[in-house]
Structures are given as C-alpha cells and as structure tokens.
Design a protein around this motif. Structure first.
Motif, mmCIF file in Angstrom:
data_model
loop_
_atom_site.group_PDB
_atom_site.id
_atom_site.type_symbol
_atom_site.label_atom_id
_atom_site.label_comp_id
_atom_site.label_asym_id
_atom_site.label_seq_id
_atom_site.Cartn_x
_atom_site.Cartn_y
_atom_site.Cartn_z
ATOM 1 N N ASN A 203 53.515 129.932 80.623
ATOM 2 C CA ASN A 203 52.751 130.477 79.496
ATOM 3 C C ASN A 203 51.555 129.595 79.154
ATOM 4 N N VAL A 204 50.804 129.202 80.193
ATOM 5 C CA VAL A 204 49.605 128.384 80.011
ATOM 6 C C VAL A 204 48.405 129.313 79.883
ATOM 7 N N ASN A 205 47.806 129.364 78.695
ATOM 8 C CA ASN A 205 46.679 130.260 78.452
ATOM 9 C C ASN A 205 45.376 129.520 78.194
ATOM 10 N N GLU A 206 45.458 128.229 77.876
ATOM 11 C CA GLU A 206 44.246 127.483 77.558
ATOM 12 C C GLU A 206 43.358 127.337 78.798
ATOM 13 N N TYR A 207 42.109 127.723 78.641
ATOM 14 C CA TYR A 207 41.141 127.631 79.731
ATOM 15 C C TYR A 207 41.679 128.285 81.013
ATOM 16 N N ARG A 208 42.183 129.491 80.888
ATOM 17 C CA ARG A 208 42.723 130.163 82.065
ATOM 18 C C ARG A 208 41.588 130.528 83.016
ATOM 19 N N LEU A 209 41.956 130.785 84.276
ATOM 20 C CA LEU A 209 40.963 131.154 85.280
ATOM 21 C C LEU A 209 40.384 132.522 84.943
ATOM 22 N N ARG A 210 39.059 132.607 84.818
ATOM 23 C CA ARG A 210 38.398 133.869 84.480
ATOM 24 C C ARG A 210 37.545 134.396 85.629
ATOM 25 N N LEU A 211 37.032 133.499 86.474
ATOM 26 C CA LEU A 211 36.087 133.913 87.523
ATOM 27 C C LEU A 211 36.409 133.227 88.841
ATOM 28 N N LEU A 212 36.442 134.031 89.917
ATOM 29 C CA LEU A 212 36.594 133.529 91.286
ATOM 30 C C LEU A 212 35.346 133.908 92.063
ATOM 31 N N VAL A 213 34.661 132.915 92.621
ATOM 32 C CA VAL A 213 33.423 133.139 93.369
ATOM 33 C C VAL A 213 33.652 132.786 94.835
ATOM 34 N N VAL A 214 33.193 133.650 95.745
ATOM 35 C CA VAL A 214 33.194 133.347 97.184
ATOM 36 C C VAL A 214 31.768 133.522 97.684
ATOM 37 N N ASP A 215 31.107 132.433 97.996
ATOM 38 C CA ASP A 215 29.710 132.446 98.445
ATOM 39 C C ASP A 215 29.616 131.698 99.789
ATOM 40 N N SER A 216 29.593 132.383 100.935
ATOM 41 C CA SER A 216 29.561 133.829 101.030
ATOM 42 C C SER A 216 30.766 134.310 101.826
ATOM 43 N N ILE A 217 31.111 135.576 101.622
ATOM 44 C CA ILE A 217 32.250 136.164 102.315
ATOM 45 C C ILE A 217 31.893 136.480 103.762
ATOM 46 N N SER A 218 30.650 136.866 103.998
ATOM 47 C CA SER A 218 30.252 137.316 105.346
ATOM 48 C C SER A 218 30.186 136.171 106.344
ATOM 49 N N SER A 219 29.880 134.960 105.886
ATOM 50 C CA SER A 219 29.761 133.846 106.827
ATOM 51 C C SER A 219 31.097 133.491 107.463
ATOM 52 N N MET A 220 32.206 133.862 106.821
ATOM 53 C CA MET A 220 33.525 133.616 107.407
ATOM 54 C C MET A 220 34.008 134.785 108.239
ATOM 55 N N ILE A 221 33.677 135.991 107.807
ATOM 56 C CA ILE A 221 34.201 137.175 108.486
ATOM 57 C C ILE A 221 33.416 137.520 109.749
ATOM 58 N N THR A 222 32.089 137.370 109.704
ATOM 59 C CA THR A 222 31.252 137.747 110.844
ATOM 60 C C THR A 222 31.703 137.116 112.158
ATOM 61 N N PRO A 223 32.068 135.812 112.195
ATOM 62 C CA PRO A 223 32.471 135.208 113.475
ATOM 63 C C PRO A 223 33.723 135.823 114.096
ATOM 64 N N ILE A 224 34.586 136.450 113.305
ATOM 65 C CA ILE A 224 35.828 136.988 113.870
ATOM 66 C C ILE A 224 35.715 138.473 114.204
ATOM 67 N N LEU A 225 34.580 139.079 113.885
ATOM 68 C CA LEU A 225 34.370 140.482 114.232
ATOM 69 C C LEU A 225 33.737 140.588 115.615
ATOM 70 N N GLY A 226 33.641 141.771 116.112
ATOM 71 C CA GLY A 226 33.042 141.972 117.427
ATOM 72 C C GLY A 226 34.094 142.114 118.498
ATOM 73 N N GLY A 227 33.684 142.594 119.635
ATOM 74 C CA GLY A 227 34.614 142.822 120.721
ATOM 75 C C GLY A 227 35.419 144.087 120.496
ATOM 76 N N SER A 228 36.358 144.308 121.381
ATOM 77 C CA SER A 228 37.155 145.527 121.311
ATOM 78 C C SER A 228 38.446 145.342 120.523
ATOM 79 N N GLY A 229 38.801 144.095 120.211
ATOM 80 C CA GLY A 229 40.044 143.841 119.489
ATOM 81 C C GLY A 229 39.942 144.224 118.023
ATOM 82 N N SER A 230 41.091 144.460 117.410
ATOM 83 C CA SER A 230 41.127 144.865 116.003
ATOM 84 C C SER A 230 41.597 143.744 115.084
ATOM 85 N N GLN A 231 41.897 142.558 115.640
ATOM 86 C CA GLN A 231 42.446 141.488 114.817
ATOM 87 C C GLN A 231 41.455 141.056 113.732
ATOM 88 N N GLY A 232 40.184 140.911 114.115
ATOM 89 C CA GLY A 232 39.185 140.472 113.145
ATOM 90 C C GLY A 232 39.053 141.448 111.993
#
Length: 346
Positions: A203-232
């Motif tokens: 029951n910890v409410n003081e200064y709770r987490l209000r915002l999550l930022v990911v800058d940038s999402i594409s720089s991590m995902i782009t390298p695993i995309l491509g090819g014929s596989g579906s894992q990425g």
C-alpha cells in the motif's frame, strides 16, 4: 508471460528448487504452467523427496493465477475506472495538452512518431519533468540511444522559489535506465512489474509511478525484424502487450517514440515497424519540423476522440490550433502548406 523466477519475490515458495522441478518438465513461464497437465505434474511431485513443498508450490501458483485473472468488467465499471484511476498528465507543453484534451492519459500507450531531429526526445524529457514537478509522481525513463539529459530536464523545471531544492526533488523522482536490446528490455519491464506489485501489496502510494517513457522503441525492435522468420514480430507484439498491461493494471501513462521510414518513390514517410505495431498504441502522434524556421507540427494519426493539429512556433508566445472536419474519426490528414499559409497571414 513472466518467467517463474520473477514470482519468487511475491511468493518465496517459488524458489530455485520448485523452478528446477518445473523446468525438468518443460515449464519455464506462467504460460507453460497453464498449458501443462497439472494432475500429471502433481503426480510427478509425489515421487520427489520434497513432495509436500512442491505440491504447495503448485497450489500457490494456481492461487496466484486466480487472483491475477480478473473478472470481466461491464461498460459502467470501465467508465468508473476511467474517471477514478485514469487521469491525464500534463505534457509540459500547453499546445500538446490542448491537442490531447489534457495531456497523456494514464492507462494508455501514446506513440510519438517523427524523423530524426524532429524533437521527439525533447517532448519525452519535457513530459518527464512536468510529471515529476506538477504531479509529484515518479518517472521510469528507458533510454535506448544515449539521448537522456538531466541538464535538459532541469531546464524544463519552472519553479521560481527554492529553485535548487525543487530541481533536486524533481530529478530524484526520475530514474533513467539504459537499454540496448529487446531482451534486456523484457527483463527491465518484468523487474518493474514485480516492484509495482510489491508496492501495491504494501500500500505504497507516495510518489507512485505515473509515467513510463521508452525513447526509442523502434531502435530496439528494428534490428530483430526482417527476414522470413516470425520471431522478431512475435517479440514486438509481446513487448507492446507488456507495455499496455503495465499501463492499464498500474494506471501509468506510457510514452514511446518511433522513427519514420520512406513510403515508396513518392518521397513521403510513414511510421516505422509496420502494420502490426500500428494497432499497439492507443494514441499515435506524428511530429514534423520545418527546417526553415524550426516550427514543429504535431498531428494526430490515431486517437479515441481527438481530431486536431497543433503547430508549435519557434516563438513560444504564439500557437495555432485547427479543428479539421474529418471523414474518419481517428485519422487526421495534415496539409503542411495549408498550415504555413495560414501562419503567414497571422
């Protein structure tokens, strides 16, 4: 689904001994546990020297899953949850807040799309400073490109009295985490989820987490995309699901950035990550910059209710708002030339 290891903090009985027993039967995650024949698993547990503890672990797992599988909510309950728990957080920019009818909404994932040097990171840091200062909430900032700047965030803090003390308090509420690959991202988010659940239990409410930022999402995902596989693509969808789950269950506003790619020979650009990622975000904003005068234009590509375009001028004292009549309620078609022809007449 979360690996069993991440449940140990909440349930000490899910220890290394129990996990090793599960792993010997091909169970590494909660999903694996749900898909397994539990009667068969209990029978195997009976043959072990520590049978009672293993069976207790199976019971604890079932109880934990039952608690996490919340009942379906009707429309009125969802509306009450929206008004009670899903507040809007100021972005720190009056034009952006007006465009989004108050700011970034808790429980939703907002995606900011734009080319390089269009100002995406600046909006992220401005939002972090605003939430930490005005809402007195914590911010979890994931930096994937070494673009986070504490000095730049300090410049957004607007307090006049006790400036040094305010700056220290605001910056202490923003935690920055450097992540360079999607696997580390999953570990980081799973660790965050465990910490948030622990806070709920205590029951910890003081200064709770209000915002999550990911800058940038594409720089991590782009390298695993491509090819014929579906894992990425599967990893990309799983990451999107995890971010939305964190937003909804813990009433967090999630802000991610995405870059643009060429759309054929026309010279136009479009958001990266393709059609699959397009359905992930609740709100999608396109940011463009006029290199002649550094004016930023924000347009809404996707939103549950808003249909506006906002142009932020180099001179912050002036801003232009347009209400555009649209055939499609969730899409804004922006004509930059039209915007600047109107600006020329101001």
């Amino acid at each position: 689904m979360a690996p069993l290891k991440h449940l140990e903090m909440e349930n000490p009985i899910i220890d290394a001994c129990f996990r090793n027993f599960c792993a010997s039967h091909g169970i590494l995650t909660v999903e694996d546990f749900l898909l397994h024949d539990l009667y068969e698993l209990a029978a195997f547990a009976e043959r072990e020297a520590n049978a009672d503890r293993l069976k207790e672990g199976i019971t604890v797992m079932l109880s934990w899953i039952e608690v996490k599988c919340r009942p379906l909510l009707n429309g009125m309950e969802l509306l009450e949850d929206l008004h009670r728990n899903k507040h809007t957080l100021s972005s720190g920019d009056n034009g952006m807040d007006s465009l989004l009818q108050g700011g970034y909404r808790e429980g939703q994932l907002t995606e900011l799309v734009g080319p390089s040097s269009s100002g995406k990171t600046q909006f992220c840091m401005q939002a972090a400073a605003s939430v930490a200062e005005k809402q007195e909430g914590n911010v979890f900032y994931i930096d994937t490109g070494n673009s986070f700047s504490a000095r730049r965030i300090a410049q957004f803090i607007r307090g006049t009295s006790d400036a040094a003390g305010l700056r220290k308090r605001v910056l202490s509420r923003i935690s920055c985490h450097t992540v360079y690959d999607i696997y580390t991202m999953f570990d980081t988010l799973q660790g965050l989820e465990v910490a948030l659940r622990s806070q709920v239990q205590m029951n910890v409410n003081e200064y709770r987490l209000r915002l999550l930022v990911v800058d940038s999402i594409s720089s991590m995902i782009t390298p695993i995309l491509g090819g014929s596989g579906s894992q990425g693509r599967a990893l990309m969808v799983a990451l999107g699901y995890m971010l939305k789950k964190l937003a909804h269950e813990h009433n967090i506003a999630v802000l991610v950035t995405n870059h643009t790619v060429g759309a054929g020979e026309s010279g136009k650009t479009k958001p990266a990550l393709g059609e699959t990622w397009k359905s992930i975000s609740h709100v999608r904003l396109m940011l463009s910059r006029d290199n002649r005068n550094s004016n930023c234009t924000l347009s809404i590509l996707k939103h549950t209710s808003t249909v506006r375009t906002y142009t932020r001028l180099t001179n912050q004292a002036n801003a232009l708002y347009l209400q555009l009549p649209l055939a499609k309620p969730y899409t804004v078609s922006v004509c930059i030339c039209f915007l600047y022809s109107l600006l020329a007449k101001q």
